[in-house]
Design a protein around this motif. Structure first.
Motif, PDB file in Angstrom:
ATOM      1  N   ARG A  99      21.551 -32.115 -11.267  1.00  0.00           N
ATOM      2  CA  ARG A  99      21.954 -30.627 -10.810  1.00  0.00           C
ATOM      3  C   ARG A  99      22.362 -29.964 -10.473  1.00  0.00           C
ATOM      4  O   ARG A  99      23.427 -29.452  -9.494  1.00  0.00           O
ATOM      5  N   ASN A 146      23.724 -40.036 -17.910  1.00  0.00           N
ATOM      6  CA  ASN A 146      25.163 -40.305 -19.102  1.00  0.00           C
ATOM      7  C   ASN A 146      25.270 -41.841 -19.206  1.00  0.00           C
ATOM      8  O   ASN A 146      24.426 -42.647 -18.271  1.00  0.00           O
ATOM      9  N   ASP A 174      21.622 -35.070 -16.068  1.00  0.00           N
ATOM     10  CA  ASP A 174      22.428 -35.092 -16.796  1.00  0.00           C
ATOM     11  C   ASP A 174      21.893 -37.258 -16.648  1.00  0.00           C
ATOM     12  O   ASP A 174      22.103 -37.425 -16.104  1.00  0.00           O
ATOM     13  N   ILE A 219      21.658 -33.019 -21.443  1.00  0.00           N
ATOM     14  CA  ILE A 219      21.243 -32.684 -20.285  1.00  0.00           C
ATOM     15  C   ILE A 219      19.545 -32.331 -20.554  1.00  0.00           C
ATOM     16  O   ILE A 219      19.027 -31.867 -21.630  1.00  0.00           O
ATOM     17  N   THR A 249      26.329 -38.009 -23.120  1.00  0.00           N
ATOM     18  CA  THR A 249      25.239 -37.026 -21.320  1.00  0.00           C
ATOM     19  C   THR A 249      24.242 -36.437 -22.323  1.00  0.00           C
ATOM     20  O   THR A 249      24.901 -35.962 -23.254  1.00  0.00           O
TER      21      THR A 249
END
Length: 179
Positions: free
Chosen positions: A7, A130, A128, A117, A115
Motif C-alpha cells: 500500500r 489478492n 493486500d 489486508i 483480499t
C-alpha cells in the motif's frame, strides 16, 4: 495466482515463488490447491446448499487432512459470500475491521476472489494479498489483518479452525491504517 500490492508504494508482487517468498517474511503461509478437483457445477456457484458445501469439502479432503495433520486444525467449513448472501453489507462491515485472532486465520479460495489486508513491518506497512481460485493463505495468530471481497463481490472459500467455535476477532486499533 495470488498477487500482492504494498500500500505505501503501490509495488506489485506477482508470480507464485515471489509471492511465497514475500509472505514467508511475515510467516504467512501460501499454498496452491488444484482447482481442477472441484466439480464443474460448483466452480461458479456462489449460493451453495449444504450438500454442495459438503461436496466442496470432499473434493479437497486430502488437502484438508494434510493441513489438519500439519497445523492441528480440528474443524472446517465452507463460506460463500455474494450479492445473494443475506445481510452482505453488514457482514462485510464486520469483516473489514482490523483485528487479530488467538489462532491463525486460513482460507482456501475455491471460487471467486478475495483480499487479505495484512500489517507487515514498519518499513512495508500494510499490504493486500489478492487471492483467486486455488490460493490458500494462513495469516499467523496475533497478526493485524482483515478480509474483504474484490469488486466482483463473490467468493467461496474453505476455512479451517483449531478452536471448534471458530476464530474470535480481537479489534486492533491502528490510526496509521488508511482504507
Amino acid at each position: 495466482m495470488a498477487e500482492i500490492r504494498i500500500r505505501k508504494t503501490n509495488e506489485i508482487i506477482s508470480g507464485e515463488e515471489k509471492v511465497r517468498d514475500f509472505l514467508n517474511k511475515y510467516e504467512v503461509i501460501y499454498e496452491h490447491w488444484d482447482t481442477e478437483k472441484l466439480p464443474h457445477e460448483l466452480r461458479e456457484n456462489f449460493s451453495l446448499t449444504d450438500e454442495q458445501k459438503a461436496a466442496v469439502l470432499e473434493a479437497y479432503q486430502s488437502e484438508i487432512q494434510d493441513l489438519a495433520a500439519r497445523r492441528g486444525y480440528r474443524t472446517w467449513d465452507v463460506i460463500t459470500l455474494s450479492e445473494a448472501t443475506p445481510n452482505i453489507e453488514e457482514l462485510l462491515a464486520k469483516f473489514e475491521q482490523i483485528h487479530t485472532h488467538s489462532e491463525d486465520e486460513i482460507r482456501a479460495i475455491v471460487s471467486g476472489a478475495g483480499t487479505f489486508i495484512i500489517k507487515g513491518d514498519e518499513q512495508t506497512g500494510y499490504f493486500d494479498v489478492n487471492l483467486v481460485p486455488g490460493d490458500l493463505i494462513s495469516v499467523p495468530e496475533n497478526t493485524p489483518h482483515f478480509f474483504t471481497l474484490t469488486d466482483e463481490r463473490k467468493v467461496v472459500a474453505v476455512r479451517l479452525f483449531v478452536e471448534e467455535d471458530g476464530w474470535i476477532a480481537h479489534p486492533y486499533e491502528d490510526p496509521a491504517f488508511q482504507k
